[in-house]
Design an enzyme around this catalytic site. Structure first.
Site, mmCIF file in Angstrom:
data_model
loop_
_atom_site.group_PDB
_atom_site.id
_atom_site.type_symbol
_atom_site.label_atom_id
_atom_site.label_comp_id
_atom_site.label_asym_id
_atom_site.label_seq_id
_atom_site.Cartn_x
_atom_site.Cartn_y
_atom_site.Cartn_z
ATOM 1 N N SER A 140 6.008 -5.182 16.991
ATOM 2 C CA SER A 140 5.973 -6.468 16.284
ATOM 3 C C SER A 140 4.929 -7.319 16.983
ATOM 4 O O SER A 140 4.564 -7.026 18.141
ATOM 5 C CB SER A 140 7.347 -7.140 16.393
ATOM 6 N N TYR A 153 14.930 -9.602 21.212
ATOM 7 C CA TYR A 153 13.945 -8.957 20.331
ATOM 8 C C TYR A 153 12.575 -8.900 21.016
ATOM 9 O O TYR A 153 11.911 -7.853 21.030
ATOM 10 C CB TYR A 153 13.879 -9.752 19.018
HETATM 11 P P1 NAD Z 1 15.212 -4.001 7.432
HETATM 12 O O1 NAD Z 1 16.442 -4.738 7.860
HETATM 13 O O2 NAD Z 1 14.734 -4.086 6.043
HETATM 14 O O3 NAD Z 1 15.323 -2.467 7.789
HETATM 15 C C1 NAD Z 1 15.857 -2.026 8.975
HETATM 16 C C2 NAD Z 1 16.243 -0.578 8.804
HETATM 17 O O4 NAD Z 1 16.862 -0.153 10.024
HETATM 18 C C3 NAD Z 1 17.280 -0.340 7.691
HETATM 19 O O5 NAD Z 1 17.020 0.898 7.082
HETATM 20 C C4 NAD Z 1 18.591 -0.308 8.460
HETATM 21 O O6 NAD Z 1 19.600 0.435 7.795
HETATM 22 C C5 NAD Z 1 18.136 0.380 9.716
HETATM 23 N N1 NAD Z 1 19.026 0.183 10.840
HETATM 24 C C6 NAD Z 1 19.485 -0.970 11.388
HETATM 25 N N2 NAD Z 1 20.307 -0.694 12.402
HETATM 26 C C7 NAD Z 1 20.365 0.649 12.507
HETATM 27 C C8 NAD Z 1 21.061 1.551 13.360
HETATM 28 N N3 NAD Z 1 21.858 1.122 14.330
HETATM 29 N N4 NAD Z 1 20.891 2.866 13.152
HETATM 30 C C9 NAD Z 1 20.101 3.343 12.164
HETATM 31 N N5 NAD Z 1 19.425 2.545 11.330
HETATM 32 C C10 NAD Z 1 19.556 1.215 11.512
HETATM 33 O O7 NAD Z 1 14.096 -4.507 8.474
HETATM 34 P P2 NAD Z 1 12.503 -4.389 8.472
HETATM 35 O O8 NAD Z 1 11.978 -5.758 8.408
HETATM 36 O O9 NAD Z 1 12.023 -3.369 7.513
HETATM 37 O O10 NAD Z 1 12.286 -3.896 9.967
HETATM 38 C C11 NAD Z 1 11.861 -2.604 10.304
HETATM 39 C C12 NAD Z 1 11.188 -2.651 11.666
HETATM 40 O O11 NAD Z 1 10.026 -3.483 11.602
HETATM 41 C C13 NAD Z 1 12.067 -3.229 12.768
HETATM 42 O O12 NAD Z 1 11.880 -2.513 13.958
HETATM 43 C C14 NAD Z 1 11.552 -4.648 12.899
HETATM 44 O O13 NAD Z 1 11.793 -5.171 14.167
HETATM 45 C C15 NAD Z 1 10.080 -4.428 12.634
HETATM 46 N N6 NAD Z 1 9.349 -5.631 12.228
HETATM 47 C C16 NAD Z 1 9.682 -6.306 11.088
HETATM 48 C C17 NAD Z 1 8.946 -7.435 10.745
HETATM 49 C C18 NAD Z 1 9.224 -8.220 9.502
HETATM 50 O O14 NAD Z 1 8.623 -9.300 9.327
HETATM 51 N N7 NAD Z 1 10.059 -7.763 8.599
HETATM 52 C C19 NAD Z 1 7.893 -7.852 11.548
HETATM 53 C C20 NAD Z 1 7.596 -7.141 12.695
HETATM 54 C C21 NAD Z 1 8.325 -6.022 13.021
#
Ligand code: NAD
Length: 258
Positions: A140, A153
């Site tokens: 991130s 985080y």
């Molecule tokens: P999201 O909540 O849409 O998806 C998260 C996914 O992880 C889902 O499929 C969920 O079921 C799964 N998950 C959560 N806990 C879990 C566990 N204990 N075991 C197995 N699966 C689990 O979130 P997202 O925004 O798509 O985030 C995905 C990644 O991207 C994360 O690592 C997040 O930190 C990173 N990220 C997101 C953003 C953003 O703006 N959305 C920005 C930077 C980084």
């Protein structure tokens, strides 16, 4: 021509959001996919299968090392091993450090950092033996800079960027690369929750809260998309990227340029 035909990609946390975007772009290049994540996996599985590749699913809870070992064994047994490992599963918890519940700290570190250590340590022996592999850690902008109320985080994502560098160095003379992608705001369920919280706290409409969220940190004032991140992952899998090692590549509308 499909650049990943015959390879297998495991994407953790791919039932929604960025992980699903990654899985779809890798599948469009012909990769067979191992999905993972909570909730109903069937819609994601169907979308992948419609692209003409194998779509496997394992429900491992990525906070549990024993279940991660089961997931890796499943990928080896059902999909012939992992050529492309995308460590994407992640959660967020927002609170100031003195109010941060210790069990939420532990959960954020387990899922956003330790899970990647476990998948990597279990995937590397096969990748080394084949002398080809791509490890892509979804960190991130919070792996590069901090923001208030995100201690766990930010600590986990900085840790993931550090892990990325060490793994890249240890594998530097092999055909296995390890890199991190550092997104800014991407509109996914994880961010929807933060928009809702901001609307509630400030008495704002959801639309106003969204503008507020973007204009605070992301100069482009536009969201990054899961498709764009997936296409970067495809590039990182290509021969052109074979000397990109240990990078933390921000895709953030200018966030960390400030
Ligand atoms: P999201 O909540 O849409 O998806 C998260 C996914 O992880 C889902 O499929 C969920 O079921 C799964 N998950 C959560 N806990 C879990 C566990 N204990 N075991 C197995 N699966 C689990 O979130 P997202 O925004 O798509 O985030 C995905 C990644 O991207 C994360 O690592 C997040 O930190 C990173 N990220 C997101 C953003 C953003 O703006 N959305 C920005 C930077 C980084």
């Amino acid at each position: 021509m499909q650049s990943l035909k015959g390879k297998t990609a495991l994407v953790t946390g791919s039932t929604s959001g960025i992980g699903l975007g990654m899985a779809l772009e890798l599948a469009k290049q012909g990769a067979n996919i191992v999905l993972n994540g909570f909730g109903d996996a069937e819609p994601a599985r169907r979308q992948i299968a419609e692209l003409g590749v194998a779509a496997h699913y394992h429900p491992a809870d990525m906070s549990k090392p024993g279940e991660i070992a089961d997931l890796m064994a499943y990928a080896a047994r059902e999909a012939g091993g992992v050529d492309v490992l995308v460590n994407n599963a992640g959660i967020q918890h927002v609170a100031s450090v003195e109010d941060f519940p210790p069990e939420r700290w532990d959960a954020v570190i387990a899922i956003n950092l330790s899970a990647s250590f476990h998948t990597i340590r279990l995937a590397v022996p096969d990748m080394r033996a084949r002398n080809w592999g791509r490890i892509i850690n979804i960190a991130s902008v919070h792996g590069l800079v901090g923001s208030v109320q995100k201690s766990a985080y930010v600590a986990a994502k900085h840790g993931l960027v550090g892990l990325t560098k060490v793994v890249a160095l240890e594998l530097a003379q092999t055909g296995v690369t390890c890199n991190a992608i550092c997104p800014g705001w991407v509109r996914t369920p994880l961010v929807e929750k933060q928009i809702e919280a901001r609307a509630q706290a400030g008495g704002l409409s959801l639309a106003q809260a969204q503008v507020d969220l973007l204009s605070e940190k992301q100069p482009s004032r536009d969201f990054v998309t899961p498709e764009q991140l997936g296409q970067l992952a495809v590039f990182l899998c290509s021969p052109a990227a074979s000397q990109i090692r240990g990078a933390a590549w921000n895709v953030d509308g200018g966030w960390v340029a400030q």
